[in-house]
Motif scaffolding. Sequence first.
Motif, PDB file in Angstrom:
ATOM      1  N   GLU A   1       0.819  -1.210   0.000  1.00 41.53           N
ATOM      2  CA  GLU A   1       0.000   0.000   0.000  1.00 41.53           C
ATOM      3  C   GLU A   1       0.857   1.267   0.000  1.00 41.53           C
ATOM      4  O   GLU A   1       0.473   2.282  -0.592  1.00 41.53           O
ATOM      5  N   GLU A   2       2.024   1.225   0.614  1.00 44.27           N
ATOM      6  CA  GLU A   2       2.940   2.369   0.551  1.00 44.27           C
ATOM      7  C   GLU A   2       3.392   2.613  -0.884  1.00 44.27           C
ATOM      8  O   GLU A   2       3.448   3.763  -1.348  1.00 44.27           O
ATOM      9  N   ALA A   3       3.731   1.538  -1.574  1.00 39.57           N
ATOM     10  CA  ALA A   3       4.172   1.666  -2.965  1.00 39.57           C
ATOM     11  C   ALA A   3       3.053   2.221  -3.838  1.00 39.57           C
ATOM     12  O   ALA A   3       3.285   3.072  -4.707  1.00 39.57           O
ATOM     13  N   ALA A   4       1.828   1.748  -3.603  1.00 39.15           N
ATOM     14  CA  ALA A   4       0.683   2.232  -4.380  1.00 39.15           C
ATOM     15  C   ALA A   4       0.468   3.722  -4.162  1.00 39.15           C
ATOM     16  O   ALA A   4       0.241   4.485  -5.115  1.00 39.15           O
TER      17      ALA A   4
ATOM     18  N   GLU B   1     -14.283   8.772 -10.235  1.00 38.50           N
ATOM     19  CA  GLU B   1     -15.443   7.903 -10.051  1.00 38.50           C
ATOM     20  C   GLU B   1     -15.009   6.477  -9.722  1.00 38.50           C
ATOM     21  O   GLU B   1     -15.570   5.516 -10.230  1.00 38.50           O
ATOM     22  N   SER B   2     -14.032   6.315  -8.840  1.00 38.69           N
ATOM     23  CA  SER B   2     -13.576   4.976  -8.498  1.00 38.69           C
ATOM     24  C   SER B   2     -14.638   4.241  -7.692  1.00 38.69           C
ATOM     25  O   SER B   2     -15.192   4.773  -6.728  1.00 38.69           O
ATOM     26  N   THR B   3     -14.923   3.020  -8.112  1.00 38.91           N
ATOM     27  CA  THR B   3     -15.917   2.201  -7.407  1.00 38.91           C
ATOM     28  C   THR B   3     -15.287   0.968  -6.783  1.00 38.91           C
ATOM     29  O   THR B   3     -15.985   0.022  -6.429  1.00 38.91           O
TER      30      THR B   3
ATOM     31  N   ALA C   1      -5.728   4.422   0.880  1.00 36.64           N
ATOM     32  CA  ALA C   1      -6.840   3.899   0.087  1.00 36.64           C
ATOM     33  C   ALA C   1      -6.862   4.459  -1.338  1.00 36.64           C
ATOM     34  O   ALA C   1      -7.076   3.721  -2.306  1.00 36.64           O
ATOM     35  N   ASP C   2      -6.623   5.770  -1.491  1.00 37.06           N
ATOM     36  CA  ASP C   2      -6.646   6.354  -2.838  1.00 37.06           C
ATOM     37  C   ASP C   2      -5.569   5.749  -3.727  1.00 37.06           C
ATOM     38  O   ASP C   2      -5.795   5.511  -4.919  1.00 37.06           O
TER      39      ASP C   2
ATOM     40  N   VAL D   1       3.147   5.831  -6.043  1.00 34.11           N
ATOM     41  CA  VAL D   1       2.876   5.963  -7.470  1.00 34.11           C
ATOM     42  C   VAL D   1       1.752   6.970  -7.698  1.00 34.11           C
ATOM     43  O   VAL D   1       1.834   7.848  -8.567  1.00 34.11           O
ATOM     44  N   PHE D   2       0.692   6.874  -6.900  1.00 34.56           N
ATOM     45  CA  PHE D   2      -0.459   7.773  -7.075  1.00 34.56           C
ATOM     46  C   PHE D   2      -0.087   9.221  -6.792  1.00 34.56           C
ATOM     47  O   PHE D   2      -0.475  10.132  -7.531  1.00 34.56           O
ATOM     48  N   ARG D   3       0.670   9.461  -5.743  1.00 27.88           N
ATOM     49  CA  ARG D   3       1.046  10.833  -5.399  1.00 27.88           C
ATOM     50  C   ARG D   3       1.924  11.463  -6.478  1.00 27.88           C
ATOM     51  O   ARG D   3       1.767  12.640  -6.817  1.00 27.88           O
TER      52      ARG D   3
END
Length: 671
Positions: free
Chosen positions: A588-591, A608-610, A622-623, A594-596
Amino acid sequence: MFQLRGVKMKPAAILLLTVLLVLPQVAGAATAAEPSPRGPSDPAEIEQFADNLMTNRFKQSGAVLTVVGDGKVLLNKGYGYADIETQTPVDADQTLFAMASVSKTVTAAAVMQQVEQGKIDLDADVQTYMDGLNIPNETDVPVTMADLLTHTSGFERGEGDISLLMPPEARKTLDEFVEQSMPPVVREPGTVYRYDNFAYTLQGYILGKVLDMPYEEVIKQNIFEPLGMENSGFGRAEQTEGRLANAYSSEGQKLDVYKNGLAPAYAPSGGLVTTGSDMAKFMLAMLGEGETGILQSDTITDMEAVHFKMSDRQPISGYGFEFFSRQSYNGEVVAGKGGDMGGFHSYVWLLPEQGVGAMFVTNTDTFASYDGIFKSFMDHYYPKTEATSINEEFPTLSTEELAKYEGYYRNLRQPSRYAQVTADDGFLQFQSSEMLNFRLQPQSSEADFFRDTYGNGVGFHKDKEGRVDYLYSDYYKDTWYEKMPDFEAYQDVDADGPYADSIEAIRLMGLSTEESEKNFGPEEAVTRSEFVGQLAKVANSQLLNTPSRFADVQDDPNVQAIQLFTELGGITGYPDGTFRPDQPITREEAALMVFRIASASYGTSLSESTVTFSDPPSSWAADGVKFMIDSQLYDQEVQRDPDGTYNYRPTAPLLRQEAAITLVKLVNVTQ
């Protein structure tokens, strides 16, 4: 920096089909106007030709086509819309376009003015002009201005200003960027070609030091004002908003160029904003025509001459000019320069022996290839004749003769791209990591020279011992490929296992920590430092030499990458002020990392993530995890349960074999 172009990865098969369909159509673009005598001369005929060529292509998004010859403007006309929503038409005299790398020709002209005045020596060590700033150099050969002008500096990295991706208040000055981002020289200057944005940024820095004024003021006083280019500049929103054409993606979406694309006022490699009429004045000056000159005729001739080549068949660069699309010249001498950025694509080409020049620019990615416009112009005004056609008898090479070319080659500009060359029944097969496959036909006229399926030249370079060490393809144009050593298979990777292909791919991309080691450590956890270093290689950006804000990374091999992503807002440390580089990174840290980085660089969002989870990640991550799933960047350890929820195993350490899959997918959607 890397840019995610959508949450779904574009299948390689679609990419291949797109290339196979588009290239022949672009190359064969035709017009209804009757050919004129060799060269454009009649303004009415030129306008008819341009209307036939441009109107159907640019009914919505906009473009300008400008033609000069015989010392005057023969055509300067806008097509389509600068703003689709408001139906604002393009005005070739008033609508501003971002010219991207065509800016380099303007920078080169300013440098050559100082060469004329004896203030710069093309063959001197550029550190002579850098006010004490040091270039780390692993060779015994200094970098010269000629090397910077021809993209042969030998710098390890050469991409653009990463501060463009930062908020406006955090962007760096030209001096700050150069001083904080200076890459090392790792190849002998003047010997290897790799398109080099940083080299042109450095030229702007040097101009500022030599003339003791800001780069943009140098260009204003020495180029724009003498030529009367009143609508040109290297400015951002405050100078261009309301007049700059909106930029559009290939899907027709409006792009926010002010946020993270349009180069700032000090970007010598790509910041020029101008109009068709102003570019007509510049083209006339570079043809030695027009009311005012900015350079002596001998200097102009020198700029437009070939100064670096793979061979006579593959001239590559002059001073601020390029010699791509050589097969479309139809026997004419052409010096050109293209520019590309999100939503804007431009090309300027000059025929110095004919006194003719033309400029095309558009505000849409739909027509990112300007080769079709150029080829149509050349076929119409300078059609190929029997004397200019190439007729060759193709030799048959033995398997032994072809074997010397076989191997893997890595793209010097984007190292995560690579290609494999293999011998195949008298030919070579070229297969790239982007799933493009060409057959290479040997040519009789020159050793080590081939042509691919579409007629593009492919040349091979040999070292002093006669060993093949580089290849250059006219299809890829912007860099040589370096031949890689023959790696032995990892002893601890199951060749038939589910991770084998991805592990081999990141090795070829240069993303493995120790690519020459015998063991990969597939089930070892990836450290925080290691993962940041891999992301930096995927991003392929200039790194920062400034001291890190984390006390525990000062001696870490990835300290520059950590500092880069820290300043971009992509990573944060712990409350105690540490980064803990050797600590295993969780999935989750790696995810989230990447997102940031994607969010800081390109405004990536989760509109609109479901996505729902059977084993929810931590609230702070979570994001990031949702983003990885929406973008299909996850590895095969992620399972979707029958009820539609995902188990991302968020708190487990990210293993090297799992990271390999994510990194390969990330490369595929960002390049």
